[in-house]
Design a protein around this motif. Structure first.
Motif, short mmCIF file in Angstrom:
data_model
loop_
_atom_site.label_atom_id
_atom_site.label_comp_id
_atom_site.label_asym_id
_atom_site.label_seq_id
_atom_site.Cartn_x
_atom_site.Cartn_y
_atom_site.Cartn_z
N GLU A 17 18.09 50.89 30.68
CA GLU A 17 19.16 50.47 31.58
C GLU A 17 20.09 49.51 30.87
O GLU A 17 19.66 48.59 30.18
CB GLU A 17 18.56 49.78 32.81
N LEU A 18 21.40 49.73 31.02
CA LEU A 18 22.39 48.82 30.44
C LEU A 18 22.67 47.71 31.43
O LEU A 18 22.97 47.96 32.60
CB LEU A 18 23.69 49.57 30.13
N THR A 19 22.58 46.47 30.95
CA THR A 19 22.88 45.30 31.78
C THR A 19 23.78 44.36 30.99
O THR A 19 24.06 44.61 29.82
CB THR A 19 21.59 44.53 32.17
N GLU A 20 24.20 43.29 31.61
CA GLU A 20 25.03 42.32 30.92
C GLU A 20 24.24 41.54 29.86
O GLU A 20 24.80 40.78 29.09
CB GLU A 20 25.70 41.35 31.90
N GLU A 21 22.93 41.77 29.79
CA GLU A 21 22.08 41.02 28.86
C GLU A 21 21.54 41.86 27.71
O GLU A 21 20.90 41.32 26.81
CB GLU A 21 20.91 40.40 29.63
N ASN A 22 21.78 43.18 27.71
CA ASN A 22 21.15 43.99 26.65
C ASN A 22 22.10 44.94 25.93
O ASN A 22 21.67 45.89 25.31
CB ASN A 22 19.95 44.75 27.20
N VAL A 23 23.40 44.67 25.98
CA VAL A 23 24.36 45.52 25.28
C VAL A 23 24.86 44.76 24.04
O VAL A 23 25.27 43.61 24.13
CB VAL A 23 25.55 45.90 26.19
N TYR A 24 24.80 45.43 22.91
CA TYR A 24 25.19 44.83 21.64
C TYR A 24 26.05 45.82 20.84
O TYR A 24 26.04 47.02 21.09
CB TYR A 24 23.96 44.49 20.78
N CYS A 25 26.78 45.30 19.88
CA CYS A 25 27.48 46.13 18.91
C CYS A 25 27.42 45.41 17.57
O CYS A 25 26.96 44.28 17.48
CB CYS A 25 28.92 46.40 19.34
N LYS A 26 27.89 46.09 16.55
CA LYS A 26 28.00 45.48 15.23
C LYS A 26 29.45 45.10 15.02
O LYS A 26 30.36 45.86 15.31
CB LYS A 26 27.59 46.47 14.13
N CYS A 27 29.69 43.89 14.51
CA CYS A 27 31.04 43.46 14.17
C CYS A 27 31.59 44.45 13.14
O CYS A 27 30.94 44.71 12.13
CB CYS A 27 31.01 42.04 13.59
N PRO A 28 32.77 45.01 13.40
CA PRO A 28 33.31 46.00 12.48
C PRO A 28 33.76 45.40 11.14
O PRO A 28 34.00 46.14 10.18
CB PRO A 28 34.51 46.57 13.24
N VAL A 29 33.85 44.08 11.04
CA VAL A 29 34.27 43.44 9.80
C VAL A 29 33.07 43.09 8.91
O VAL A 29 33.00 43.49 7.76
CB VAL A 29 35.11 42.17 10.09
N CYS A 30 32.08 42.38 9.48
CA CYS A 30 30.96 41.89 8.67
C CYS A 30 29.62 42.54 8.99
O CYS A 30 28.66 42.36 8.25
CB CYS A 30 30.84 40.38 8.82
N GLY A 31 29.52 43.24 10.11
CA GLY A 31 28.27 43.90 10.47
C GLY A 31 27.29 43.07 11.26
O GLY A 31 26.20 43.53 11.58
N ARG A 32 27.65 41.82 11.60
CA ARG A 32 26.75 41.00 12.41
C ARG A 32 26.57 41.63 13.79
O ARG A 32 27.46 42.27 14.32
CB ARG A 32 27.33 39.60 12.62
N GLU A 33 25.39 41.42 14.39
CA GLU A 33 25.14 41.88 15.75
C GLU A 33 25.85 40.95 16.73
O GLU A 33 25.79 39.73 16.59
CB GLU A 33 23.64 41.88 16.03
N VAL A 34 26.52 41.54 17.72
CA VAL A 34 27.29 40.78 18.70
C VAL A 34 26.84 41.19 20.10
O VAL A 34 26.82 42.38 20.42
CB VAL A 34 28.81 41.07 18.56
N ALA A 35 26.46 40.22 20.93
CA ALA A 35 26.16 40.50 22.33
C ALA A 35 27.47 40.80 23.04
O ALA A 35 28.47 40.12 22.83
CB ALA A 35 25.46 39.31 22.98
N VAL A 36 27.48 41.84 23.89
CA VAL A 36 28.70 42.27 24.55
C VAL A 36 28.50 42.34 26.05
O VAL A 36 27.55 42.95 26.53
CB VAL A 36 29.13 43.67 24.04
N ASN A 37 29.39 41.71 26.79
CA ASN A 37 29.43 41.83 28.25
C ASN A 37 30.47 42.90 28.55
O ASN A 37 31.67 42.65 28.46
CB ASN A 37 29.79 40.49 28.88
#
Length: 71
Positions: A17-37
């Motif tokens: 299930e997608l929630t406001e607490e478990n969606v992430y992406c990778k920064c397209p510049v450096c590749g760091r993981e970013v939490a996404v609302n």
């Protein structure tokens, strides 16, 4: 409820299930993981999941000409 589903083999699949607490992406510049609302990202009614990217705080600060303490 929205969820992501991935087939793991012939007899197994995983649904999360997608929630406001478990969606992430990778920064397209450096590749760091970013939490996404997702609600905040798409609040203006523009964009789509395929073409939207979210920068990390460090890269955002660099693009905006500021500084950050984040490593």
């Amino acid at each position: 409820m929205f969820y992501a589903k991935e087939k793991l083999g012939e007899s197994a699949e995983l649904a999360v299930e997608l929630t406001e607490e478990n969606v992430y992406c990778k920064c397209p510049v450096c590749g760091r993981e970013v939490a996404v609302n997702l609600a905040a990202v798409f609040a203006d009614g523009e964009g789509d999941l395929a073409s939207t990217a979210v920068l990390c705080a460090h890269c955002t600060a660099e693009v905006m000409g500021g500084e950050t303490d984040e490593v």
